[in-house]
Design an enzyme around this catalytic site. Structure first.
Site, PDB file in Angstrom:
ATOM      1  N   ASN A  16     -41.055   4.968  22.999  1.00  0.00           N
ATOM      2  CA  ASN A  16     -40.662   5.261  21.609  1.00  0.00           C
ATOM      3  C   ASN A  16     -39.409   4.483  21.226  1.00  0.00           C
ATOM      4  O   ASN A  16     -39.272   4.055  20.077  1.00  0.00           O
ATOM      5  CB  ASN A  16     -40.450   6.762  21.412  1.00  0.00           C
ATOM      6  CG  ASN A  16     -41.769   7.470  21.216  1.00  0.00           C
ATOM      7  OD1 ASN A  16     -42.375   7.372  20.151  1.00  0.00           O
ATOM      8  ND2 ASN A  16     -42.251   8.147  22.247  1.00  0.00           N
ATOM      9  N   ASN A 111     -35.735  14.066  16.768  1.00  0.00           N
ATOM     10  CA  ASN A 111     -36.514  14.051  18.015  1.00  0.00           C
ATOM     11  C   ASN A 111     -37.979  13.829  17.670  1.00  0.00           C
ATOM     12  O   ASN A 111     -38.422  14.158  16.564  1.00  0.00           O
ATOM     13  CB  ASN A 111     -36.365  15.396  18.741  1.00  0.00           C
ATOM     14  CG  ASN A 111     -37.093  15.410  20.067  1.00  0.00           C
ATOM     15  OD1 ASN A 111     -37.070  14.436  20.818  1.00  0.00           O
ATOM     16  ND2 ASN A 111     -37.770  16.512  20.375  1.00  0.00           N
ATOM     17  N   HIS A 113     -41.757  14.861  19.153  1.00  0.00           N
ATOM     18  CA  HIS A 113     -42.394  15.792  20.086  1.00  0.00           C
ATOM     19  C   HIS A 113     -43.904  15.577  20.046  1.00  0.00           C
ATOM     20  O   HIS A 113     -44.485  15.428  18.961  1.00  0.00           O
ATOM     21  CB  HIS A 113     -42.048  17.235  19.691  1.00  0.00           C
ATOM     22  CG  HIS A 113     -42.640  18.236  20.618  1.00  0.00           C
ATOM     23  ND1 HIS A 113     -42.110  18.498  21.869  1.00  0.00           N
ATOM     24  CD2 HIS A 113     -43.749  19.015  20.510  1.00  0.00           C
ATOM     25  CE1 HIS A 113     -42.865  19.390  22.478  1.00  0.00           C
ATOM     26  NE2 HIS A 113     -43.861  19.730  21.679  1.00  0.00           N
TER      27      HIS A 113
HETATM   28  C1  GRF Z   1     -42.886  11.184  24.206  1.00  0.00           C
HETATM   29  O1  GRF Z   1     -44.222  11.594  24.352  1.00  0.00           O
HETATM   30  C2  GRF Z   1     -42.131  12.108  23.284  1.00  0.00           C
HETATM   31  O2  GRF Z   1     -42.934  12.761  22.365  1.00  0.00           O
HETATM   32  C3  GRF Z   1     -41.523  13.113  24.219  1.00  0.00           C
HETATM   33  O3  GRF Z   1     -41.250  12.400  25.399  1.00  0.00           O
HETATM   34  C4  GRF Z   1     -42.120  11.279  25.521  1.00  0.00           C
HETATM   35  C5  GRF Z   1     -41.256  10.080  25.773  1.00  0.00           C
HETATM   36  O4  GRF Z   1     -41.974   8.937  26.069  1.00  0.00           O
HETATM   37  N1  GRF Z   1     -40.371  13.723  23.611  1.00  0.00           N
HETATM   38  P1  GRF Z   1     -41.273   7.518  26.021  1.00  0.00           P
HETATM   39  O5  GRF Z   1     -40.143   7.516  27.037  1.00  0.00           O
HETATM   40  O6  GRF Z   1     -40.801   7.263  24.636  1.00  0.00           O
HETATM   41  O7  GRF Z   1     -42.361   6.583  26.435  1.00  0.00           O
END
Ligand code: GRF
Length: 202
Positions: A16, A111, A113
């Site tokens: 992300n 955030n 989720h």
């Molecule tokens: C994501 O699925 C997000 O929704 C959750 O943690 C995960 C993080 O994945 N909070 P990344 O490190 O961004 O690949």
């Protein structure tokens, strides 16, 4: 007004974070990532930031598993302040945020989720969705408050759950939706903050 300065905090591989960095590199957006922090020394998110030439720092988390020590939280705060951060995006940050950060950035920590909140709060939300036999799940961008995944919802994307889904396939489909939603919501949120600030100055 120039783009707002964004601090990103995460514990994992940072897909992300990558989506946020890439979007800001490709288009002119209302946010500009300026620092990436992690409480996991070997987290992919730190090397990712380096590959984008964004400063990154490891912060020693202290002895607890689900939260940061007070020193760690103050250290994160001082790193964010030194980078003149206007607002913060959590990107796979695996600990709860406490008063020092929440008070320093009131309503300004976002955030993402992996569920359609308020459903499936907490860990491994994609697994919870699969176990609950729902036909649809998704992802949510929300403001962080003192609860776990309880803050005001800014936006959601829906993702179908298919009959032959495994934890891995469903998680991958949700992540694809996250990578489209998060930069869009962070951009929109920054735009709203800018408009508020301009309104105050008039
Ligand atoms: C994501 O699925 C997000 O929704 C959750 O943690 C995960 C993080 O994945 N909070 P990344 O490190 O961004 O690949």
């Amino acid at each position: 007004m120039p783009p707002l300065r964004l601090g990103i905090i995460g514990s994992g591989k940072g897909s992300n974070c990558r989506a946020l960095l890439e979007a800001a590199q490709e288009k002119s957006l209302h946010y500009e990532p300026v620092i990436v922090l992690s409480e996991v020394s070997h987290a992919g998110i730190l090397s990712l930031a380096e590959s984008f030439n964004i400063p990154s720092r490891f912060v020693e988390p202290g002895p607890f598993k689900t939260r940061l020590s007070e020193d760690a939280e103050l250290e994160i705060l001082s790193q964010l302040q030194a980078a003149h951060v206007d607002f913060v995006a959590l990107a796979g940050f695996m600990r709860v945020i406490k008063a020092p950060l929440l008070e320093a950035f009131p309503g300004k920590i976002l955030n993402i989720h992996p569920s359609l909140l308020p459903y499936f709060r907490g860990l491994e939300a994609w697994k919870q969705a699969l176990e609950a036999n729902v036909h649809e799940t998704g992802c949510t961008v929300h403001i962080v408050d003192s609860g776990v995944d309880t803050g005001r919802i800014l936006g959601q994307s829906r993702v179908p759950v298919l009959a032959n889904d495994t934890i891995e396939t469903l998680h991958a489909r949700i992540q694809e939706a996250e990578h489209e939603l998060y930069p869009r919501m962070v951009h929109q949120f920054a735009h709203e903050l800018i408009k508020k600030e301009e309104g105050r100055r008039e």
